[in-house]
Enzyme design. Sequence first.
Site, PDB file in Angstrom:
ATOM      1  CB  SER A  64     -15.652  34.973  22.602  1.00  0.00           C
ATOM      2  OG  SER A  64     -14.729  35.390  21.070  1.00  0.00           O
ATOM      3  CE  LYS A  88     -15.121  32.961  17.675  1.00  0.00           C
ATOM      4  NZ  LYS A  88     -14.528  34.640  18.929  1.00  0.00           N
ATOM      5  CB  SER A  96     -10.944  33.762  20.958  1.00  0.00           C
ATOM      6  OG  SER A  96     -12.146  33.791  20.587  1.00  0.00           O
TER       7      SER A  96
END
Length: 403
Positions: A89, A92, A144
């Site tokens: 993640s 992101k 997330s």
Amino acid sequence: MNLGKILAGMAVGFFMFGAEAAPTEMVTWTSENSGLNPGYTVEPQVNTRPVPEGDLLPNVTATSAIVIEASTGHIIYARNPDAPMFPASTTKAMTLLMALERGGLDEIVTVSENAWGTEGSTLWLEPNEKIPLNDLLYGMMMVSANDASVAIAEHIDGSVENFAAHMTQRAKELGATNTNFTNPHGLPDDNHYTTARDLALITAQGLKTPGFEQVVTTTEATFPWIHDKTNKTIRTENKFLWMYNGCNGVKTGYTQRAGRCVICAAKRNGIQLISVVLDGLYMWNDSIILLDYGFANIETGTLVKSDEVIKTLPILSGRRKSMPVKTAGEIIVPLFKNHEAYEIKYDIPEVLNAPITNGESIGKVHVLIDGREIASTDVVTTADVEQKSFFRLLLKHIKNLFS
């Protein structure tokens, strides 16, 4: 800056692995002996993995890691910085940057079935919901949320595939040339990879982008549209924001294939550092080691002082003939051994035109390195100056005719 040139001169980042990490004395980290904030303590952990030969930080457990100074891109420490890695993640951070560069925060996003059905961490979205892009950005970074990241991608580019292609293109524009994105969230995909160096470059650009730092430093946010009323207030997963002195982001990540990953940023005394940990056994410990090392091995200097007189400029049509102009603020820069000299560029006019207001910005001082600007400050006036009256100007013109 060509980070490859810097890396070539450093004795770190080897792919040859040597002996097991040599144990060092384990002392509990506190605010007295590390960058932790008062009230926090962390127990160091001995690295049980092999480390590259000659590695300067053997107790960093990450397979790949880096710490850079953000404004220059200067690498302070690196281990396997160009090894292709699954980012989980931490992806992101790029999704956020793209959304801020290409979307409007007040735009309304319609959630698709595809976004709703995305596996993993969630913001509890429902199909056909209409939600401000701004809210989705906070949800994506704080908890997330994979569903939010897909909704963002589809809103901006029509599909995940199109958005991921633009992510990769933009990454390469930033110098992140060893990166390929196939999605906006980081769920496992053999063709979705990046490097520690590339994530640091992406984050450095992010921290220069309006809105990025505000999102990644927010610890709590309330969304009235979340369906489970117990979850209306969300809290960030990045506990480093509380733990570490000067922390200003950025993003955690984990999958079984990627391991524990985190991008951390910290700013002190005008110096912004970024650390990246990919596949770490103890990602918070690794981040403390990296940032502590970074701050301990960087000095700063004031290249431009505040209120420093730059020049005295003539004034046209004013009640005074000239005026000194000065800097509005100071510019503090990192100092590195054997580093290229900084270039100072003055962008100010040759003359001033009345009327003039005290403190009015009339130009800038730019600091560059390798031809790239890393900082600037305004140049301002130092007094009010009225314009001469028409009759005074006419009289002066007549005198000039007969002189």
